[in-house]
Design a protein around this motif. Structure first.
Motif, PDB file in Angstrom:
ATOM      1  N   ASP A   1      31.263  37.237  45.021  1.00 18.33           N
ATOM      2  CA  ASP A   1      32.666  37.714  46.249  1.00 18.33           C
ATOM      3  C   ASP A   1      33.943  36.191  46.992  1.00 18.33           C
ATOM      4  O   ASP A   1      33.019  36.276  48.263  1.00 18.33           O
ATOM      5  N   SER A   2      34.682  35.282  46.399  1.00 20.14           N
ATOM      6  CA  SER A   2      34.668  34.551  47.225  1.00 20.14           C
ATOM      7  C   SER A   2      35.749  35.580  48.465  1.00 20.14           C
ATOM      8  O   SER A   2      35.440  34.376  49.436  1.00 20.14           O
ATOM      9  N   GLY A   3      35.826  36.952  48.075  1.00 14.65           N
ATOM     10  CA  GLY A   3      36.808  37.342  49.303  1.00 14.65           C
ATOM     11  C   GLY A   3      36.316  36.489  50.484  1.00 14.65           C
ATOM     12  O   GLY A   3      36.309  36.629  51.359  1.00 14.65           O
ATOM     13  N   ALA A   4      35.027  36.934  50.357  1.00 15.29           N
ATOM     14  CA  ALA A   4      34.019  36.806  51.958  1.00 15.29           C
ATOM     15  C   ALA A   4      34.270  35.673  52.700  1.00 15.29           C
ATOM     16  O   ALA A   4      33.583  35.386  53.536  1.00 15.29           O
ATOM     17  N   LEU A   5      34.079  34.823  51.463  1.00 15.30           N
ATOM     18  CA  LEU A   5      33.849  33.535  51.943  1.00 15.30           C
ATOM     19  C   LEU A   5      35.046  33.115  52.647  1.00 15.30           C
ATOM     20  O   LEU A   5      35.090  32.547  54.192  1.00 15.30           O
ATOM     21  N   TYR A   6      36.559  33.615  53.130  1.00 13.34           N
ATOM     22  CA  TYR A   6      37.727  33.397  53.755  1.00 13.34           C
ATOM     23  C   TYR A   6      37.664  34.419  54.719  1.00 13.34           C
ATOM     24  O   TYR A   6      38.000  34.681  55.973  1.00 13.34           O
ATOM     25  N   ARG A   7      36.944  35.382  54.459  1.00 17.89           N
ATOM     26  CA  ARG A   7      36.490  36.459  55.997  1.00 17.89           C
ATOM     27  C   ARG A   7      35.424  35.540  56.512  1.00 17.89           C
ATOM     28  O   ARG A   7      35.889  36.092  58.243  1.00 17.89           O
TER      29      ARG A   7
ATOM     30  N   MET B   1      39.400  41.924  59.681  1.00 17.14           N
ATOM     31  CA  MET B   1      39.022  40.037  59.299  1.00 17.14           C
ATOM     32  C   MET B   1      39.541  39.866  57.821  1.00 17.14           C
ATOM     33  O   MET B   1      39.802  38.843  57.242  1.00 17.14           O
ATOM     34  N   GLY B   2      39.658  41.447  57.084  1.00 21.13           N
ATOM     35  CA  GLY B   2      40.265  40.820  56.160  1.00 21.13           C
ATOM     36  C   GLY B   2      42.250  40.718  56.784  1.00 21.13           C
ATOM     37  O   GLY B   2      42.299  39.403  55.411  1.00 21.13           O
ATOM     38  N   LYS B   3      42.111  40.732  57.357  1.00 20.22           N
ATOM     39  CA  LYS B   3      43.666  40.521  57.857  1.00 20.22           C
ATOM     40  C   LYS B   3      43.798  38.782  57.969  1.00 20.22           C
ATOM     41  O   LYS B   3      44.620  37.998  57.739  1.00 20.22           O
TER      42      LYS B   3
ATOM     43  N   LEU C   1      41.495  24.055  53.992  1.00 22.50           N
ATOM     44  CA  LEU C   1      40.105  25.186  53.404  1.00 22.50           C
ATOM     45  C   LEU C   1      40.300  25.761  52.276  1.00 22.50           C
ATOM     46  O   LEU C   1      38.637  25.393  52.184  1.00 22.50           O
ATOM     47  N   ARG C   2      41.185  25.560  51.770  1.00 23.30           N
ATOM     48  CA  ARG C   2      40.598  26.211  49.780  1.00 23.30           C
ATOM     49  C   ARG C   2      39.994  24.848  49.313  1.00 23.30           C
ATOM     50  O   ARG C   2      38.980  25.789  48.560  1.00 23.30           O
ATOM     51  N   ALA C   3      41.085  23.877  49.641  1.00 13.88           N
ATOM     52  CA  ALA C   3      39.749  22.867  48.799  1.00 13.88           C
ATOM     53  C   ALA C   3      38.673  22.184  49.996  1.00 13.88           C
ATOM     54  O   ALA C   3      37.341  22.778  48.864  1.00 13.88           O
TER      55      ALA C   3
ATOM     56  N   GLY D   1      38.369  37.383  43.385  1.00  9.70           N
ATOM     57  CA  GLY D   1      39.171  36.955  44.303  1.00  9.70           C
ATOM     58  C   GLY D   1      40.824  36.593  44.108  1.00  9.70           C
ATOM     59  O   GLY D   1      41.687  37.949  43.048  1.00  9.70           O
ATOM     60  N   ARG D   2      41.752  35.901  44.242  1.00  5.81           N
ATOM     61  CA  ARG D   2      43.007  35.867  44.062  1.00  5.81           C
ATOM     62  C   ARG D   2      43.170  34.785  42.912  1.00  5.81           C
ATOM     63  O   ARG D   2      43.992  34.487  42.395  1.00  5.81           O
ATOM     64  N   ASP D   3      42.260  33.302  42.840  1.00  5.11           N
ATOM     65  CA  ASP D   3      42.525  32.549  42.618  1.00  5.11           C
ATOM     66  C   ASP D   3      41.406  31.543  41.242  1.00  5.11           C
ATOM     67  O   ASP D   3      41.051  30.698  40.985  1.00  5.11           O
TER      68      ASP D   3
ATOM     69  N   GLU E   1      51.702  44.120  54.250  1.00  4.78           N
ATOM     70  CA  GLU E   1      52.346  42.134  54.492  1.00  4.78           C
ATOM     71  C   GLU E   1      50.930  41.577  53.649  1.00  4.78           C
ATOM     72  O   GLU E   1      51.604  40.069  53.535  1.00  4.78           O
ATOM     73  N   ARG E   2      49.850  41.695  53.782  1.00  5.33           N
ATOM     74  CA  ARG E   2      48.596  41.148  53.015  1.00  5.33           C
ATOM     75  C   ARG E   2      49.242  40.404  51.480  1.00  5.33           C
ATOM     76  O   ARG E   2      48.996  39.346  51.230  1.00  5.33           O
ATOM     77  N   ASP E   3      49.414  42.035  50.620  1.00  3.34           N
ATOM     78  CA  ASP E   3      49.906  41.382  49.265  1.00  3.34           C
ATOM     79  C   ASP E   3      51.290  40.195  49.280  1.00  3.34           C
ATOM     80  O   ASP E   3      51.421  39.277  48.649  1.00  3.34           O
TER      81      ASP E   3
ATOM     82  N   ARG F   1      52.100  37.652  51.708  1.00  4.09           N
ATOM     83  CA  ARG F   1      51.337  36.239  51.940  1.00  4.09           C
ATOM     84  C   ARG F   1      50.207  36.263  50.915  1.00  4.09           C
ATOM     85  O   ARG F   1      50.123  34.532  50.561  1.00  4.09           O
ATOM     86  N   ASP F   2      49.565  36.866  50.359  1.00  5.12           N
ATOM     87  CA  ASP F   2      48.692  36.687  48.998  1.00  5.12           C
ATOM     88  C   ASP F   2      49.181  35.519  47.744  1.00  5.12           C
ATOM     89  O   ASP F   2      49.007  34.852  47.395  1.00  5.12           O
ATOM     90  N   LYS F   3      50.910  36.991  47.942  1.00  6.04           N
ATOM     91  CA  LYS F   3      51.382  36.755  46.609  1.00  6.04           C
ATOM     92  C   LYS F   3      52.687  34.898  46.890  1.00  6.04           C
ATOM     93  O   LYS F   3      52.453  33.990  45.707  1.00  6.04           O
ATOM     94  N   GLY F   4      52.730  34.924  48.482  1.00  6.29           N
ATOM     95  CA  GLY F   4      53.845  33.951  48.725  1.00  6.29           C
ATOM     96  C   GLY F   4      53.212  32.990  49.178  1.00  6.29           C
ATOM     97  O   GLY F   4      54.196  31.789  49.113  1.00  6.29           O
ATOM     98  N   ARG F   5      51.578  32.479  49.316  1.00  9.07           N
ATOM     99  CA  ARG F   5      51.689  31.413  49.565  1.00  9.07           C
ATOM    100  C   ARG F   5      51.625  29.716  48.737  1.00  9.07           C
ATOM    101  O   ARG F   5      51.845  30.128  47.808  1.00  9.07           O
ATOM    102  N   ALA F   6      51.568  28.774  49.332  1.00 14.47           N
ATOM    103  CA  ALA F   6      52.174  27.603  48.587  1.00 14.47           C
ATOM    104  C   ALA F   6      50.541  27.178  47.855  1.00 14.47           C
ATOM    105  O   ALA F   6      51.247  27.336  46.535  1.00 14.47           O
TER     106      ALA F   6
HETATM  107  O1   DC Z   1      39.592  40.168  48.413  1.00 20.57           O
HETATM  108  P1   DC Z   1      38.815  40.587  49.689  1.00 20.57           P
HETATM  109  O2   DC Z   1      40.365  41.643  50.822  1.00 20.57           O
HETATM  110  O3   DC Z   1      37.923  40.880  50.809  1.00 20.57           O
HETATM  111  O4   DC Z   1      40.321  38.847  50.389  1.00 20.57           O
HETATM  112  C1   DC Z   1      40.404  38.788  51.834  1.00 20.57           C
HETATM  113  C2   DC Z   1      41.266  37.626  52.078  1.00 20.57           C
HETATM  114  O5   DC Z   1      41.071  36.615  51.409  1.00 20.57           O
HETATM  115  C3   DC Z   1      43.318  37.977  50.799  1.00 20.57           C
HETATM  116  O6   DC Z   1      44.132  38.257  51.658  1.00 20.57           O
HETATM  117  C4   DC Z   1      43.435  36.678  50.580  1.00 20.57           C
HETATM  118  C5   DC Z   1      41.959  35.784  50.704  1.00 20.57           C
HETATM  119  N1   DC Z   1      41.461  35.599  49.221  1.00 20.57           N
HETATM  120  C6   DC Z   1      41.926  34.070  48.835  1.00 20.57           C
HETATM  121  O7   DC Z   1      42.960  33.886  49.516  1.00 20.57           O
HETATM  122  N2   DC Z   1      41.132  33.821  47.630  1.00 20.57           N
HETATM  123  C7   DC Z   1      40.061  34.463  46.874  1.00 20.57           C
HETATM  124  N3   DC Z   1      39.542  33.160  45.832  1.00 20.57           N
HETATM  125  C8   DC Z   1      39.431  35.594  47.564  1.00 20.57           C
HETATM  126  C9   DC Z   1      40.225  35.639  49.287  1.00 20.57           C
END
Ligand code: DC
Length: 222
Positions: A35-41, A92-94, A105-107, A126-128, A176-178, A180-185
């Motif tokens: 659950d990669s989102g959990a790591l960002y959370r 924390m999602g936000k 951070l991603r690196a 996740g997203r990526d 808002e989250r969509d 940001r998640d789609k628009g980031r570089a």
């Molecule tokens: O999947 P989630 O809702 O727990 O993710 C929370 C946030 O983490 C999501 O809005 C964007 C970021 N995220 C990311 O950038 N890349 C991932 N692989 C997973 C999550």
């Protein structure tokens, strides 16, 4: 080398249900689940505790490098403390979506994500996952649903947990989250070229899981 181990990458927007689908698909196959989102959370949570601003890219990445994050029996531990409930909040999602824009951070989280890839296989959500972290994944799924359906699912989830919920503000937060998640570089949320699109507006969880499993069986038969 994770290339030899089968990976199913499931990406998609917030509240699409991909976490549940990914976990159930992993269980069905006996695969590990990331659950990669959990790591960002966790990073959003830890930086907030240390009063590090979410827009401070370098400080956020440095903080993340020093964290000890563990997943045990579906729970998430930060420095040996179970913080599973703390990171599952809307705040924390936000926050996760805000810290996730930072390339350093991603690196810093790449190696940890790769370490989940062990025999007999991995389902990663996740997203990526299919675009950046596991570009050689055996199967890539882009799991989505309309914003309204996702907002309603999140609303029902919160109500089910006896938490305060307002549909309109959930909808606005998701939009808002969509954006940001789609628009980031850095590693934006996009569908990988070779991903299977899975629209779940009219699917139950188990139907969505079956589509994932059927696609996987087809891939490995080839
Ligand atoms: O999947 P989630 O809702 O727990 O993710 C929370 C946030 O983490 C999501 O809005 C964007 C970021 N995220 C990311 O950038 N890349 C991932 N692989 C997973 C999550």
């Amino acid at each position: 080398m994770y290339n030899a181990i089968p990976v199913i990458a499931i990406d998609g927007p917030s509240a699409s249900g991909k976490g549940t689908v990914a976990q159930l698909a992993a269980d069905a196959l006996g695969f590990a689940y990331l659950d990669s989102g959990a790591l960002y959370r966790v990073v959003a949570f830890a930086t907030q505790q240390k009063n590090i601003a979410w827009d401070n890219a370098e400080a956020v990445a440095e903080c993340a490098k020093a964290l000890s994050i563990q997943f045990k029996n579906g729970q998430i531990y930060l420095n040996n403390a179970d913080i599973s409930d703390e990171i599952r909040t809307e705040a924390m999602g936000k926050g996760a979506s805000q810290v996730a824009i930072h390339a350093p951070l991603r690196a810093a989280l790449v190696e940890l994500q790769h370490s989940f890839c062990k025999p007999p296989g991995l389902v990663a959500d996740g997203r990526d996952m299919g675009t950046v972290i596991f570009p050689e994944a055996e199967l890539k799924i882009f799991l989505t649903a309309s914003t309204e359906v996702r907002a309603n699912r999140r609303y029902q989830q919160l109500i089910g947990k006896n938490q305060a919920a307002n549909y309109e503000s959930i909808l606005l937060d998701l939009q808002e989250r969509d954006a940001r998640d789609k628009g980031r570089a850095s590693a934006p949320l996009i569908m990988a070229k070779n991903a299977v699109l899975l629209e779940t507006d009219h699917l139950t969880i188990s139907e969505a899981v079956n589509v994932v499993l059927q696609n996987y069986q087809q891939k490995i038969r080839k």
